[in-house]
Scaffold this motif. Sequence first.
Motif, PDB file in Angstrom:
ATOM      1  N   ASP A  19       0.907  -1.320   0.075  1.00  0.00           N
ATOM      2  CA  ASP A  19       0.128  -0.070   0.085  1.00  0.00           C
ATOM      3  C   ASP A  19       0.819   1.319   0.093  1.00  0.00           C
ATOM      4  O   ASP A  19       0.464   2.239   0.762  1.00  0.00           O
ATOM      5  CB  ASP A  19      -1.197  -0.141   1.064  1.00  0.00           C
ATOM      6  N   GLN A  21       0.840   4.192  -1.459  1.00  0.00           N
ATOM      7  CA  GLN A  21       0.145   4.751  -2.316  1.00  0.00           C
ATOM      8  C   GLN A  21      -0.519   6.226  -1.609  1.00  0.00           C
ATOM      9  O   GLN A  21      -0.349   6.476  -0.450  1.00  0.00           O
ATOM     10  CB  GLN A  21      -1.447   4.002  -2.323  1.00  0.00           C
ATOM     11  N   LEU A  24      -2.870   6.983   1.185  1.00  0.00           N
ATOM     12  CA  LEU A  24      -2.409   6.881   2.526  1.00  0.00           C
ATOM     13  C   LEU A  24      -1.451   7.665   2.925  1.00  0.00           C
ATOM     14  O   LEU A  24      -1.411   7.898   4.307  1.00  0.00           O
ATOM     15  CB  LEU A  24      -2.138   5.449   2.514  1.00  0.00           C
ATOM     16  N   SER A  65      -7.346   5.163  -1.990  1.00  0.00           N
ATOM     17  CA  SER A  65      -5.892   5.032  -1.779  1.00  0.00           C
ATOM     18  C   SER A  65      -5.008   5.699  -3.191  1.00  0.00           C
ATOM     19  O   SER A  65      -3.971   6.251  -2.821  1.00  0.00           O
ATOM     20  CB  SER A  65      -5.529   4.026  -1.204  1.00  0.00           C
TER      21      SER A  65
END
Length: 209
Positions: A19, A21, A24, A65
Motif C-alpha cells: 500500500d 499509495q 494513505l 488510496s
Amino acid sequence: MTPSIPLLQPDDCALLLVDQQAGLAFGVSSMDRQTLLNNTVALARTAEVFKLPVVASTSATKVYSGPLMPAVHAALPDVEVLDRRNMNAWEDAAVRAAVLATGRRKLVVSGLLTEACVSFTVLSALAEGFEVHVVGDACGGLTPVSHDLALRRMAAAGAVMTSWLQVLLELQRDWTRHETYDGARAIVEANGGGYGIGLAYARDMIHPA
C-alpha cells in the motif's frame, strides 16, 4: 573457515511493498512525507539493482488510496501490482501466492500504514515461519507514537527492524562486488543525503596519487 553470518543475501530475500499509495501517504505524520517517498524509492531501486523478486500490493485504489505511487512504480517498471480489498495482504490469496512463488523465506517489507496493513501482514508472515525485515524508515504511520508502537509490536513478535540504507549496504557489503557497485553507489548518491553528497565529492574531487 568463514563463519556463517545471518545477513541478507540478494539470492535469499524478496521485497514486499504494501500500500505505497498517495491516498494513505496523506495521513502519514510519523515522518516527513517527502523523506518517506525518497526512502521508499531508494528501497525499490535497491531491489532492482540486486534483482530481488518484488511483490507489490495496493488496496482500495478506486475509492480512496489511489495507485502505487508513480515514483515507486517508475523504480520498478516491470512489477505487477496486485490490488485487494482487505487490510491484511497476507489474507489475500493472490498476494500470498505471489510471495510463495518467489521461493524466498526472507521478506523485506515496506508499506503504509504501519499500524494496520504493514503490521497485520508482517505478523501473519511471521506466524507462518517467514523471516521478516521491516524497513522502518520506508513505512509511515498516522502519528509518531502509533508508528513506533507498531514497530515495537512487530519486533516483539520476531521481526527485524532495519532501514533502507542498511538493506542496501547489507546486500552490497563489499564495494569490490563490481556487478552491483555502480547501481548501489548511484542510489546512495541520489537518495542518501549527506552520505551521498560525500560519495559524489570523493568521486569528483579526491584522486589517488
